[in-house]
Design a protein around this motif. Structure first.
Motif, PDB file in Angstrom:
ATOM      1  N   LYS A 271       2.387  10.466  -3.282  1.00  0.00           N
ATOM      2  CA  LYS A 271       1.670  11.379  -2.385  1.00  0.00           C
ATOM      3  C   LYS A 271       2.465  11.637  -1.107  1.00  0.00           C
ATOM      4  O   LYS A 271       2.504  12.764  -0.609  1.00  0.00           O
ATOM      5  CB  LYS A 271       0.296  10.816  -2.031  1.00  0.00           C
ATOM      6  N   VAL A 272       3.109  10.599  -0.585  1.00  0.00           N
ATOM      7  CA  VAL A 272       3.918  10.759   0.624  1.00  0.00           C
ATOM      8  C   VAL A 272       5.100  11.678   0.334  1.00  0.00           C
ATOM      9  O   VAL A 272       5.419  12.579   1.127  1.00  0.00           O
ATOM     10  CB  VAL A 272       4.393   9.388   1.153  1.00  0.00           C
TER      11      VAL A 272
ATOM     12  N   GLN B 273       0.825  -1.206   0.000  1.00  0.00           N
ATOM     13  CA  GLN B 273       0.000   0.000   0.000  1.00  0.00           C
ATOM     14  C   GLN B 273       0.860   1.256   0.000  1.00  0.00           C
ATOM     15  O   GLN B 273       0.564   2.221  -0.697  1.00  0.00           O
ATOM     16  CB  GLN B 273      -0.928   0.021   1.223  1.00  0.00           C
ATOM     17  N   LEU B 274       1.922   1.242   0.769  1.00  0.00           N
ATOM     18  CA  LEU B 274       2.800   2.404   0.829  1.00  0.00           C
ATOM     19  C   LEU B 274       3.518   2.628  -0.499  1.00  0.00           C
ATOM     20  O   LEU B 274       3.728   3.773  -0.906  1.00  0.00           O
ATOM     21  CB  LEU B 274       3.809   2.248   1.962  1.00  0.00           C
ATOM     22  N   ARG B 275       3.852   1.551  -1.193  1.00  0.00           N
ATOM     23  CA  ARG B 275       4.463   1.701  -2.520  1.00  0.00           C
ATOM     24  C   ARG B 275       3.481   2.336  -3.505  1.00  0.00           C
ATOM     25  O   ARG B 275       3.876   3.084  -4.397  1.00  0.00           O
ATOM     26  CB  ARG B 275       4.930   0.346  -3.038  1.00  0.00           C
ATOM     27  N   LEU B 276       2.186   2.032  -3.347  1.00  0.00           N
ATOM     28  CA  LEU B 276       1.183   2.605  -4.249  1.00  0.00           C
ATOM     29  C   LEU B 276       0.974   4.104  -4.009  1.00  0.00           C
ATOM     30  O   LEU B 276       0.680   4.843  -4.946  1.00  0.00           O
ATOM     31  CB  LEU B 276      -0.147   1.857  -4.098  1.00  0.00           C
ATOM     32  N   ILE B 277       1.112   4.548  -2.772  1.00  0.00           N
ATOM     33  CA  ILE B 277       0.898   5.969  -2.479  1.00  0.00           C
ATOM     34  C   ILE B 277       2.217   6.706  -2.237  1.00  0.00           C
ATOM     35  O   ILE B 277       2.236   7.792  -1.657  1.00  0.00           O
ATOM     36  CB  ILE B 277      -0.039   6.144  -1.263  1.00  0.00           C
TER      37      ILE B 277
ATOM     38  N   GLU C 135      13.651   9.911  -2.745  1.00  0.00           N
ATOM     39  CA  GLU C 135      13.109   8.568  -2.983  1.00  0.00           C
ATOM     40  C   GLU C 135      12.799   7.889  -1.655  1.00  0.00           C
ATOM     41  O   GLU C 135      13.497   8.088  -0.663  1.00  0.00           O
ATOM     42  CB  GLU C 135      14.151   7.749  -3.757  1.00  0.00           C
ATOM     43  N   LEU C 136      11.754   7.087  -1.655  1.00  0.00           N
ATOM     44  CA  LEU C 136      11.425   6.263  -0.494  1.00  0.00           C
ATOM     45  C   LEU C 136      11.847   4.833  -0.788  1.00  0.00           C
ATOM     46  O   LEU C 136      11.537   4.305  -1.856  1.00  0.00           O
ATOM     47  CB  LEU C 136       9.922   6.290  -0.204  1.00  0.00           C
TER      48      LEU C 136
END
Length: 179
Positions: A135-136, A128-132, A151-152
């Motif tokens: 936005k983050v 889920q975090l990879r999908l958003i 980059e995250l």
């Protein structure tokens, strides 16, 4: 010792002698009296700014916020990037929201590549975090400034490998079954 009985190397005795001389012949400071009178007159004329209720405005005496005092020093020393990273690490839950913040946490920042490493509690949360992720990153840029995080790097949960030993039954091996 000189003729007045004072030691020339003793500054306390000399200061005491000067005070005794000054006490015998007081001098009236007319300059300070005139200055205070001028101040009173300028106050009456309205040269000093006042509040709506007519009292003198003393807002310059109000304490300032700590951030407004310390930020010029942080910028002058060149610590703005470290300060921004500290803000991200300490207020992660405020940046991403309470729900995501409770299931994820930042663990490391790489200054050379400008990567923020984030550890997730489960594989679905990592997905889920990879999908958003965009936005983050936009939220981080808006809150702490540009060119801090490029980059995250989202990491799956850490899990312990099953122990090795003579009483272990061989199984399927290490796997992610955190749900």
């Amino acid at each position: 010792m000189n003729d007045s009985g004072l030691n020339p190397n003793d500054p306390i005795a000399q200061a005491l002698a000067h005070l005794r001389k000054a006490g015998a012949n007081p001098v009236v400071n007319s300059v300070s009296k005139g200055a205070s009178e001028k101040k009173r007159q300028s106050y009456r004329k309205g040269k000093i700014s006042t509040r709506l209720d007519g009292r003198a405005d003393r807002s310059y005496r109000q304490p300032k916020r700590f951030g407004s005092l310390i930020m010029p020093e942080i910028n002058r020393k060149g610590w703005s990037q470290q300060y921004a990273v500290g803000m991200i690490m300490n207020s992660w839950e405020e940046l991403v929201g309470e729900t995501i913040g409770s299931k994820t946490r930042p663990i490391k920042y790489d200054a050379e590549t400008k990567q923020l490493h984030i550890q997730c509690d489960s594989t679905p949360w990592a997905t889920q975090l990879r999908l958003i992720q965009t936005k983050v990153l936009q939220t981080i840029t808006r809150r702490v400034g540009p060119d801090i995080v490029a980059e995250l790097k989202i990491l799956n949960p850490e899990f312990k490998r099953p122990g090795r030993g003579k009483f272990r039954v061989p199984g399927r091996g290490p796997r992610d079954d955190f749900g």
